[in-house]
Design a protein around this motif. Structure first.
Motif, mmCIF file in Angstrom:
data_model
loop_
_atom_site.group_PDB
_atom_site.id
_atom_site.type_symbol
_atom_site.label_atom_id
_atom_site.label_comp_id
_atom_site.label_asym_id
_atom_site.label_seq_id
_atom_site.Cartn_x
_atom_site.Cartn_y
_atom_site.Cartn_z
ATOM 1 N N GLY A 232 17.642 -2.775 17.190
ATOM 2 C CA GLY A 232 16.516 -2.249 17.952
ATOM 3 C C GLY A 232 16.333 -0.748 17.833
ATOM 4 N N ALA A 233 17.160 -0.095 17.002
ATOM 5 C CA ALA A 233 17.057 1.360 16.857
ATOM 6 C C ALA A 233 15.835 1.785 16.056
ATOM 7 C CB ALA A 233 18.325 1.916 16.200
ATOM 8 N N GLY A 234 15.212 0.837 15.326
ATOM 9 C CA GLY A 234 14.009 1.145 14.573
ATOM 10 C C GLY A 234 14.180 1.125 13.069
ATOM 11 N N ARG A 235 15.375 0.787 12.593
ATOM 12 C CA ARG A 235 15.646 0.820 11.149
ATOM 13 C C ARG A 235 14.778 -0.160 10.376
ATOM 14 N NH1 ARG A 235 21.395 -1.268 11.336
ATOM 15 N NH2 ARG A 235 20.214 -2.687 12.677
ATOM 16 N N THR A 236 14.740 -1.416 10.823
ATOM 17 C CA THR A 236 13.949 -2.429 10.123
ATOM 18 C C THR A 236 12.463 -2.112 10.208
ATOM 19 O OG1 THR A 236 15.614 -4.164 10.417
ATOM 20 C CG2 THR A 236 13.333 -4.877 10.099
ATOM 21 N N ALA A 237 12.027 -1.583 11.323
ATOM 22 C CA ALA A 237 10.609 -1.231 11.475
ATOM 23 C C ALA A 237 10.199 -0.162 10.469
ATOM 24 C CB ALA A 237 10.333 -0.765 12.905
ATOM 25 N N ILE A 238 11.084 0.786 10.173
ATOM 26 C CA ILE A 238 10.793 1.801 9.160
ATOM 27 C C ILE A 238 10.622 1.142 7.795
ATOM 28 C CG2 ILE A 238 11.774 3.741 7.873
ATOM 29 C CD1 ILE A 238 13.040 4.684 10.497
ATOM 30 N N ALA A 239 11.538 0.220 7.463
ATOM 31 C CA ALA A 239 11.437 -0.487 6.180
ATOM 32 C C ALA A 239 10.122 -1.248 6.084
ATOM 33 C CB ALA A 239 12.619 -1.443 6.026
ATOM 34 N N GLU A 240 9.733 -1.895 7.172
ATOM 35 C CA GLU A 240 8.490 -2.666 7.177
ATOM 36 C C GLU A 240 7.272 -1.756 7.050
ATOM 37 O OE1 GLU A 240 10.121 -6.442 9.845
ATOM 38 O OE2 GLU A 240 9.016 -4.812 10.809
ATOM 39 N N ALA A 241 7.338 -0.564 7.633
ATOM 40 C CA ALA A 241 6.226 0.389 7.499
ATOM 41 C C ALA A 241 6.098 0.867 6.058
ATOM 42 C CB ALA A 241 6.438 1.572 8.437
ATOM 43 N N LEU A 242 7.235 1.125 5.410
ATOM 44 C CA LEU A 242 7.202 1.569 4.011
ATOM 45 C C LEU A 242 6.690 0.480 3.085
ATOM 46 C CD1 LEU A 242 10.603 3.494 3.821
ATOM 47 C CD2 LEU A 242 8.299 4.473 3.914
ATOM 48 N N PHE A 243 6.842 -0.778 3.508
ATOM 49 C CA PHE A 243 6.399 -1.904 2.685
ATOM 50 C C PHE A 243 5.013 -2.405 3.091
ATOM 51 C CE2 PHE A 243 6.935 -6.357 0.972
ATOM 52 C CZ PHE A 243 7.051 -5.972 -0.362
ATOM 53 N N GLY A 244 4.355 -1.682 3.969
ATOM 54 C CA GLY A 244 2.984 -2.028 4.336
ATOM 55 C C GLY A 244 2.847 -3.132 5.351
ATOM 56 N N LEU A 245 3.934 -3.444 6.069
ATOM 57 C CA LEU A 245 3.891 -4.514 7.067
ATOM 58 C C LEU A 245 3.600 -3.991 8.471
ATOM 59 C CD1 LEU A 245 6.963 -6.581 5.823
ATOM 60 C CD2 LEU A 245 4.554 -7.213 5.621
ATOM 61 N N ARG A 246 3.652 -2.676 8.645
ATOM 62 C CA ARG A 246 3.329 -2.066 9.935
ATOM 63 C C ARG A 246 2.426 -0.857 9.693
ATOM 64 N NH1 ARG A 246 6.226 -4.105 14.116
ATOM 65 N NH2 ARG A 246 8.209 -5.133 13.627
ATOM 66 N N ASN A 247 1.440 -0.663 10.559
ATOM 67 C CA ASN A 247 0.551 0.486 10.480
ATOM 68 C C ASN A 247 1.079 1.604 11.369
ATOM 69 O OD1 ASN A 247 -1.349 -0.783 8.756
ATOM 70 N ND2 ASN A 247 -2.211 -1.871 10.509
ATOM 71 N N CYS A 248 1.193 2.788 10.822
ATOM 72 C CA CYS A 248 1.739 3.923 11.560
ATOM 73 C C CYS A 248 0.616 4.779 12.143
ATOM 74 C CB CYS A 248 2.623 4.767 10.650
ATOM 75 S SG CYS A 248 4.095 3.885 10.080
ATOM 76 N N SER B 101 0.799 8.037 12.945
ATOM 77 C CA SER B 101 0.735 9.393 12.403
ATOM 78 C C SER B 101 1.891 9.605 11.437
ATOM 79 C CB SER B 101 0.799 10.433 13.532
ATOM 80 O OG SER B 101 2.019 10.306 14.255
ATOM 81 N N GLY B 102 1.843 10.722 10.719
ATOM 82 C CA GLY B 102 2.875 11.029 9.747
ATOM 83 C C GLY B 102 2.410 10.751 8.331
ATOM 84 N N ALA B 103 3.308 10.984 7.375
ATOM 85 C CA ALA B 103 2.936 10.858 5.970
ATOM 86 C C ALA B 103 4.071 10.248 5.166
ATOM 87 C CB ALA B 103 2.577 12.225 5.398
ATOM 88 N N ILE B 104 3.687 9.480 4.136
ATOM 89 C CA ILE B 104 4.614 8.931 3.148
ATOM 90 C C ILE B 104 4.236 9.521 1.801
ATOM 91 C CG2 ILE B 104 5.471 6.838 2.020
ATOM 92 C CD1 ILE B 104 4.613 5.287 4.537
ATOM 93 N N LEU B 105 5.230 10.086 1.100
ATOM 94 C CA LEU B 105 4.965 10.730 -0.171
ATOM 95 C C LEU B 105 5.789 10.072 -1.281
ATOM 96 C CD1 LEU B 105 5.056 13.082 2.226
ATOM 97 C CD2 LEU B 105 4.444 14.546 0.292
ATOM 98 N N ILE B 106 5.157 9.778 -2.397
ATOM 99 C CA ILE B 106 5.821 9.299 -3.607
ATOM 100 C C ILE B 106 5.668 10.380 -4.668
ATOM 101 C CG2 ILE B 106 5.876 7.540 -5.402
ATOM 102 C CD1 ILE B 106 6.757 6.397 -2.786
ATOM 103 N N ASP B 107 6.799 10.861 -5.189
ATOM 104 C CA ASP B 107 6.784 11.950 -6.183
ATOM 105 C C ASP B 107 5.998 13.154 -5.678
ATOM 106 O OD1 ASP B 107 8.309 10.471 -7.988
ATOM 107 O OD2 ASP B 107 6.519 9.527 -8.854
ATOM 108 N N GLY B 108 6.094 13.422 -4.393
ATOM 109 C CA GLY B 108 5.448 14.593 -3.807
ATOM 110 C C GLY B 108 3.994 14.417 -3.453
ATOM 111 N N LYS B 109 3.408 13.258 -3.749
ATOM 112 C CA LYS B 109 2.007 13.024 -3.452
ATOM 113 C C LYS B 109 1.866 12.047 -2.289
ATOM 114 C CE LYS B 109 0.559 13.749 -8.255
ATOM 115 N NZ LYS B 109 -0.119 13.129 -9.426
ATOM 116 N N GLU B 110 1.065 12.413 -1.296
ATOM 117 C CA GLU B 110 0.876 11.542 -0.141
ATOM 118 C C GLU B 110 0.148 10.274 -0.549
ATOM 119 O OE1 GLU B 110 -0.978 11.637 4.405
ATOM 120 O OE2 GLU B 110 -0.641 13.513 3.293
ATOM 121 N N VAL B 111 0.629 9.134 -0.041
ATOM 122 C CA VAL B 111 0.040 7.843 -0.384
ATOM 123 C C VAL B 111 -0.276 7.076 0.899
ATOM 124 C CG1 VAL B 111 1.226 7.694 -2.604
ATOM 125 C CG2 VAL B 111 2.326 6.740 -0.555
#
Length: 509
Positions: free
Chosen positions: A298-314, A316-326
């Motif tokens: 319940g600490a939020g670890r799996t939820a982060i993984a799901e957000a990175l995989f497009g299973l949760r909508n965030c 605010s904040g940003a995700i960057l691949i190779d320095g470019k926001e995606v």
């Protein structure tokens, strides 16, 4: 004669003698002997496929042995159904939940034995009163009239455990009971086991977690390849001796000392928030390193993984691949960006158990393997063969339904499926849950090898030895926030426990 000389030897609560069970082409049990004394916790260990679950299903009346005897309390019995086994005082708490999701917790607890009024009507008041009393004993925070489908996996496991407390049991079998439980729930379970032991109940405890085995058990019996390999007094043995019996060799579980040769940052997360799961999360992962995420359930670890995989909508904040926001709004977008997720629950989220090993391996890219209107069987087989060899997957054929493989080989199928997509970031959630010690070591080695090949790897685990062994850096989480980040060289068990308990302040930048 003294009382000691006159005292008769204790009668085992359970004795299995010469049990043989054969399935088409497989001798699953080959003359296995096993016994449990009243008031004893007897651990049953072995690799996936060693025969543990088959032996317990024989005991629980789900399978009938081809040869051998079952003796309960000194009396030979023959049980052809789980209900008959329960009437003999044998209760099996399954690793795979055997609940009816649409029914209430109370109905599941007393399934097949609902209290009745006149004319066969269910006595609902008595049912809920009895069930609530059991759940209170287990310190559960939900009522027995709650529908099972609405409960968390951990609470569903507590419902499964509650079934054992409804009968005057002689023998209770716990098969991987803590796989989905929080640390607090484990404490309650261990208290219940100690209570049952004090009442003279024989306990069979099956687990891949050695710390639990050495904490709870009085004796340890090991199976390998369907055969009995020996019984050890827990107080007189150690993990290395048990492991040698299980797999026929010793394991080197030490952390590799080779320094990480990490490359450029592949993935960066900046102030990502997805309430109520996590808030203001920032971290990065470089090519060639393993970043471990550690924290309580319940600490939020799996939820982060799901957000990175497009299973949760965030929010605010940003995700960057190779320095470019995606923008990642779906798994399809994540896959296109080179992100793959090996989920926490491989059987429900990672595999189609009835499908073949080949079809599971190629499922995410089947649309790219078509020849006209048909899927190219040759292309699928080529992909399967490549990753079967690369990951040392043990299966007689690509045609084998993945559901009959051991847990370790199932996990390798899931990992191979995503590696075949050529990801840049591989997220692995609870990589060795429900996997034996030998396969666990293979998975750990594989994760380190993948990092050495240039993958950016994120590992989420609830097991501290695992996270310490595979990680180059460790991110500690508490209540949806990152509390501390450690390098492999500086982390200690004490500092990690403090960080996931909310004791330690965030590290200075």
């Amino acid at each position: 004669m003294t009382d000691a000389l006159q005292r008769e030897p204790a009668v085992p609560a359970l004795r299995l003698a010469g049990i043989v069970k054969t399935f088409p082409g497989v001798r699953a049990l080959d003359g296995v002997d096993f016994e449990v004394m009243p008031g004893e916790v007897h651990a049953l260990l072995g690799e996936n496929g060693a025969g543990k679950s088959t032996l317990m299903k024989v005991l629980a009346g789900m399978y009938q042995p081809d040869e051998g005897r079952i003796v309960i309390g000194g009396r030979e019995v023959r049980m052809t159904t789980p209900l008959e086994a329960k009437q003999e005082g044998v209760v099996l708490i399954h690793q795979e939940l055997s609940l009816v999701p649409e029914m209430s917790a109370a109905e599941n607890i007393y399934l097949g034995e609902l209290p009745r009024q006149s004319f066969g009507r269910v006595d609902w008041r008595r049912l809920y009163a009895r069930s609530d009393a059991i759940l209170e004993r287990l310190r559960c925070k939900f009522r027995s009239d709650a529908t099972v489908a609405q409960l968390s996996i951990a609470n569903q496991q507590m419902v499964e455990i509650a079934r054992a407390l409804t009968v005057d049991a002689r023998v209770v079998v716990f098969d991987e009971p803590t796989a989905s439980l929080t640390d607090a729930e484990k404490v309650v379970l261990f208290d219940i086991i100690h209570d049952l032991k004090a009442q003279g109940v024989g306990i069979v405890y099956i687990s891949h977690r050695m710390d639990e085995i050495f904490t709870l058990s009085d004796r340890i019996t090991v199976l390998r390849d369907g055969q009995y390999r020996g019984t050890l007094e827990t107080a007189l043995t150690n993990e290395d001796e048990v492991t040698r019996l299980m797999i026929g060799r010793s394991l080197d579980l030490s952390r590799e000392s080779t320094p990480v040769k990490a490359g450029e940052t592949v993935l960066a997360v900046r102030n990502l928030t997805c309430e109520p799961y996590f808030e203001d999360v920032s971290f990065s992962v470089r090519a060639g390193e393993v970043v471990g995420f550690y924290g309580l359930v319940g600490a939020g670890r799996t939820a982060i993984a799901e957000a990175l995989f497009g299973l949760r909508n965030c929010a605010s904040g940003a995700i960057l691949i190779d320095g470019k926001e995606v923008a990642i709004g779906s798994p399809e977008q994540a896959i296109a960006l080179g992100i793959s997720l090996v989920p926490e629950n491989r059987k429900e989220q990672g595999l189609v158990l009835q499908m073949s090993c080949r079809d599971n391996m190629t499922l995410p890219q089947v649309q790219d393997l078509t020849a006209g209107p048909f899927v190219s069987s040759g292309a699928e087989i080529a992909i399967f063969d490549q990753y079967r060899d690369r990951l040392a997957i043990k299966t007689p054929s690509w045609r084998q339904p993945v559901g009959v493989l051991s847990g370790g080989n199932q996990q390798k199928i899931v990992i191979g499926k995503w590696l075949s997509m050529q990801p840049r970031v591989l997220i692995v959630d609870e990589p060795t849950r429900g996997i034996d010690v030998g396969s666990k070591s293979e998975i750990h080695t594989l994760l380190r090898e993948l990092a050495a090949q240039g993958y950016a790897v994120i590992v989420i685990s609830s097991e501290m030895p695992e996270i310490l062994r595979v990680s180059d850096r460790i991110v500690a989480m508490y209540h949806g926030r990152i509390t501390r980040e450690f390098t492999a060289a500086e982390v200690t068990e004490d500092s990690l426990v403090q960080a996931i308990s909310g004791i330690a302040a965030p590290a200075e930048a």
